[in-house]
Design a protein around this motif. Structure first.
Motif, PDB file in Angstrom:
ATOM      1  N   ARG A 130      34.553 -14.117  28.040  1.00 65.53           N
ATOM      2  CA  ARG A 130      34.137 -15.298  28.802  1.00 65.53           C
ATOM      3  C   ARG A 130      35.172 -16.406  28.721  1.00 65.53           C
ATOM      4  N   ALA A 131      35.911 -16.470  27.619  1.00 65.79           N
ATOM      5  CA  ALA A 131      36.874 -17.542  27.410  1.00 65.79           C
ATOM      6  C   ALA A 131      38.203 -17.311  28.123  1.00 65.79           C
ATOM      7  N   SER A 132      38.376 -16.132  28.732  1.00 58.83           N
ATOM      8  CA  SER A 132      39.645 -15.796  29.383  1.00 58.83           C
ATOM      9  C   SER A 132      39.454 -15.584  30.872  1.00 58.83           C
ATOM     10  N   GLY A 133      40.467 -15.961  31.626  1.00 59.05           N
ATOM     11  CA  GLY A 133      40.450 -15.706  33.057  1.00 59.05           C
ATOM     12  C   GLY A 133      40.962 -14.327  33.409  1.00 59.05           C
ATOM     13  N   TYR A 134      41.369 -13.546  32.407  1.00 59.85           N
ATOM     14  CA  TYR A 134      41.965 -12.229  32.627  1.00 59.85           C
ATOM     15  C   TYR A 134      41.080 -11.125  32.069  1.00 59.85           C
ATOM     16  N   GLY A 135      41.094  -9.994  32.741  1.00 63.74           N
ATOM     17  CA  GLY A 135      40.436  -8.816  32.194  1.00 63.74           C
ATOM     18  C   GLY A 135      41.247  -8.219  31.063  1.00 63.74           C
ATOM     19  N   LYS A 136      42.572  -8.243  31.234  1.00 64.18           N
ATOM     20  CA  LYS A 136      43.498  -7.784  30.199  1.00 64.18           C
ATOM     21  C   LYS A 136      44.889  -8.286  30.559  1.00 64.18           C
ATOM     22  N   VAL A 137      45.801  -8.226  29.575  1.00 62.69           N
ATOM     23  CA  VAL A 137      47.217  -8.452  29.847  1.00 62.69           C
ATOM     24  C   VAL A 137      47.994  -7.333  29.174  1.00 62.69           C
ATOM     25  N   VAL A 138      49.139  -6.975  29.753  1.00 59.82           N
ATOM     26  CA  VAL A 138      50.016  -5.963  29.169  1.00 59.82           C
ATOM     27  C   VAL A 138      51.351  -6.621  28.876  1.00 59.82           C
ATOM     28  N   LEU A 139      51.749  -6.585  27.608  1.00 60.58           N
ATOM     29  CA  LEU A 139      52.989  -7.207  27.167  1.00 60.58           C
ATOM     30  C   LEU A 139      54.059  -6.147  26.939  1.00 60.58           C
ATOM     31  N   TYR A 140      55.280  -6.442  27.382  1.00 62.57           N
ATOM     32  CA  TYR A 140      56.424  -5.566  27.165  1.00 62.57           C
ATOM     33  C   TYR A 140      57.241  -6.186  26.023  1.00 62.57           C
ATOM     34  N   VAL A 141      57.129  -5.596  24.834  1.00 59.73           N
ATOM     35  CA  VAL A 141      57.684  -6.189  23.623  1.00 59.73           C
ATOM     36  C   VAL A 141      58.945  -5.449  23.197  1.00 59.73           C
ATOM     37  N   ASP A 142      60.036  -6.181  23.027  1.00 59.59           N
ATOM     38  CA  ASP A 142      61.301  -5.615  22.570  1.00 59.59           C
ATOM     39  C   ASP A 142      61.093  -4.969  21.204  1.00 59.59           C
ATOM     40  N   SER A 143      61.430  -3.707  21.086  1.00 62.18           N
ATOM     41  CA  SER A 143      61.131  -2.958  19.870  1.00 62.18           C
ATOM     42  C   SER A 143      62.071  -3.287  18.712  1.00 62.18           C
ATOM     43  N   THR A 144      63.149  -4.015  18.965  1.00 60.46           N
ATOM     44  CA  THR A 144      64.061  -4.379  17.877  1.00 60.46           C
ATOM     45  C   THR A 144      64.092  -5.894  17.628  1.00 60.46           C
ATOM     46  N   ARG A 145      63.951  -6.702  18.670  1.00 57.75           N
ATOM     47  CA  ARG A 145      64.020  -8.163  18.486  1.00 57.75           C
ATOM     48  C   ARG A 145      62.647  -8.826  18.537  1.00 57.75           C
ATOM     49  N   TYR A 146      61.621  -8.053  18.889  1.00 59.27           N
ATOM     50  CA  TYR A 146      60.234  -8.532  18.859  1.00 59.27           C
ATOM     51  C   TYR A 146      60.006  -9.779  19.709  1.00 59.27           C
ATOM     52  N   VAL A 147      60.579  -9.766  20.894  1.00 53.67           N
ATOM     53  CA  VAL A 147      60.313 -10.802  21.887  1.00 53.67           C
ATOM     54  C   VAL A 147      59.685 -10.133  23.107  1.00 53.67           C
ATOM     55  N   VAL A 148      58.963 -10.906  23.896  1.00 53.39           N
ATOM     56  CA  VAL A 148      58.257 -10.382  25.058  1.00 53.39           C
ATOM     57  C   VAL A 148      59.112 -10.557  26.307  1.00 53.39           C
ATOM     58  N   HIS A 149      59.491  -9.449  26.932  1.00 49.50           N
ATOM     59  CA  HIS A 149      60.312  -9.482  28.130  1.00 49.50           C
ATOM     60  C   HIS A 149      59.479  -9.703  29.398  1.00 49.50           C
ATOM     61  N   ARG A 150      58.254  -9.211  29.368  1.00 51.55           N
ATOM     62  CA  ARG A 150      57.431  -9.244  30.575  1.00 51.55           C
ATOM     63  C   ARG A 150      55.956  -9.230  30.181  1.00 51.55           C
ATOM     64  N   VAL A 151      55.132  -9.873  31.014  1.00 40.03           N
ATOM     65  CA  VAL A 151      53.685  -9.823  30.820  1.00 40.03           C
ATOM     66  C   VAL A 151      53.034  -9.588  32.184  1.00 40.03           C
ATOM     67  N   ASP A 152      52.172  -8.577  32.251  1.00 43.38           N
ATOM     68  CA  ASP A 152      51.370  -8.321  33.457  1.00 43.38           C
ATOM     69  C   ASP A 152      49.950  -8.821  33.195  1.00 43.38           C
ATOM     70  N   PHE A 153      49.474  -9.718  34.042  1.00 43.16           N
ATOM     71  CA  PHE A 153      48.135 -10.289  33.901  1.00 43.16           C
ATOM     72  C   PHE A 153      47.214  -9.652  34.938  1.00 43.16           C
ATOM     73  N   TYR A 154      46.077  -9.126  34.492  1.00 40.38           N
ATOM     74  CA  TYR A 154      45.129  -8.481  35.389  1.00 40.38           C
ATOM     75  C   TYR A 154      43.854  -9.315  35.479  1.00 40.38           C
ATOM     76  N   ASP A 155      43.295  -9.400  36.689  1.00 42.81           N
ATOM     77  CA  ASP A 155      42.043 -10.126  36.846  1.00 42.81           C
ATOM     78  C   ASP A 155      40.889  -9.290  36.308  1.00 42.81           C
ATOM     79  N   LYS A 156      39.690  -9.852  36.339  1.00 41.77           N
ATOM     80  CA  LYS A 156      38.552  -9.175  35.722  1.00 41.77           C
ATOM     81  C   LYS A 156      38.058  -7.981  36.533  1.00 41.77           C
TER      82      LYS A 156
END
Length: 210
Positions: free
Chosen positions: A121-147
């Motif tokens: 209820r507290a989020s406007g998204y059904g889910k998000v998918v994060l693309y996380v750098d496997s060596t530097r641990y930073v997020v290159h991309r985020v896909d936001f999906y509606d409910k």
């Protein structure tokens, strides 16, 4: 459109200490009609997140209700909740869903979805998918999906820099709303790490002291 040409500048302070709530303050400096506008977030863990917004034109500090966190942040493609995202294992669940190339880097795809009805209820998204750098641990991309499960927005990060020894960050983030056809670009002009921060800066009662 005229909206695509609007420009805003802000400063962001954040503090994180072991076993203490993490706190973030965003305060706008330009343009003049929103200068002083501030968003304060305190992440207490166990699903507890408090946010306050100060609007100088109204001379009012108001606590942001969970239902309002999906509202647009200063008329951009970022939502208020996008500016307050933190790891919260009590309220969110995280699942590895694959791997992908992120330029020259290898990324893991991490799905972030609500663990509880309250979190949903507290989020406007059904889910998000994060693309996380496997060596530097930073997020290159985020896909936001509606409910309903449809792709709503895509955030892409560019300009990877070593902001401090072993600490990697991006200097640019672009959010494209694929349903509306709009886009917002956020660019870092300056950053610093490790400096002392006045704890009073993160007090709701001080948000109007600008």
């Amino acid at each position: 459109s005229s909206r695509a040409q609007e420009s805003r500048t802000f400063r962001l302070w954040t503090t994180t200490e072991a076993d203490k709530p993490s706190k973030t303050l965003i305060r706008f400096e330009t343009p003049a009609n929103i200068a002083g506008t501030a968003l304060l977030t305190v992440q207490r863990g166990k699903g507890k997140l408090d946010s306050w917004l100060y609007v100088p034109a109204l001379d009012q500090v108001r606590r942001i209700a969970a239902a309002d966190r999906s509202d647009s942040f200063v008329q951009s493609d970022f939502a208020i909740e996008d500016m307050t995202v933190g790891i919260d294992n009590e309220a969110r669940k995280y699942s590895l869903v694959g791997t992908a190339k992120c330029g020259a880097s290898e990324c893991i795809k991490l799905e972030d979805s609500p663990r509880t009805d309250a979190a949903a209820r507290a989020s406007g998204y059904g889910k998000v998918v994060l693309y996380v750098d496997s060596t530097r641990y930073v997020v290159h991309r985020v896909d936001f999906y509606d409910k309903a499960g449809g792709l709503l927005k895509v955030l892409r990060a560019e300009g990877l820099v070593e902001a401090a020894p072993g600490v990697w960050r991006f200097d640019k983030a672009t959010v494209a709303n694929v349903q509306k056809g709009s886009k917002t670009v956020m660019t870092v002009l300056e950053r610093s790490y490790g400096g002392a921060v006045d704890s009073g800066l993160f007090s709701p009662s001080n948000l109007d002291a600008w």
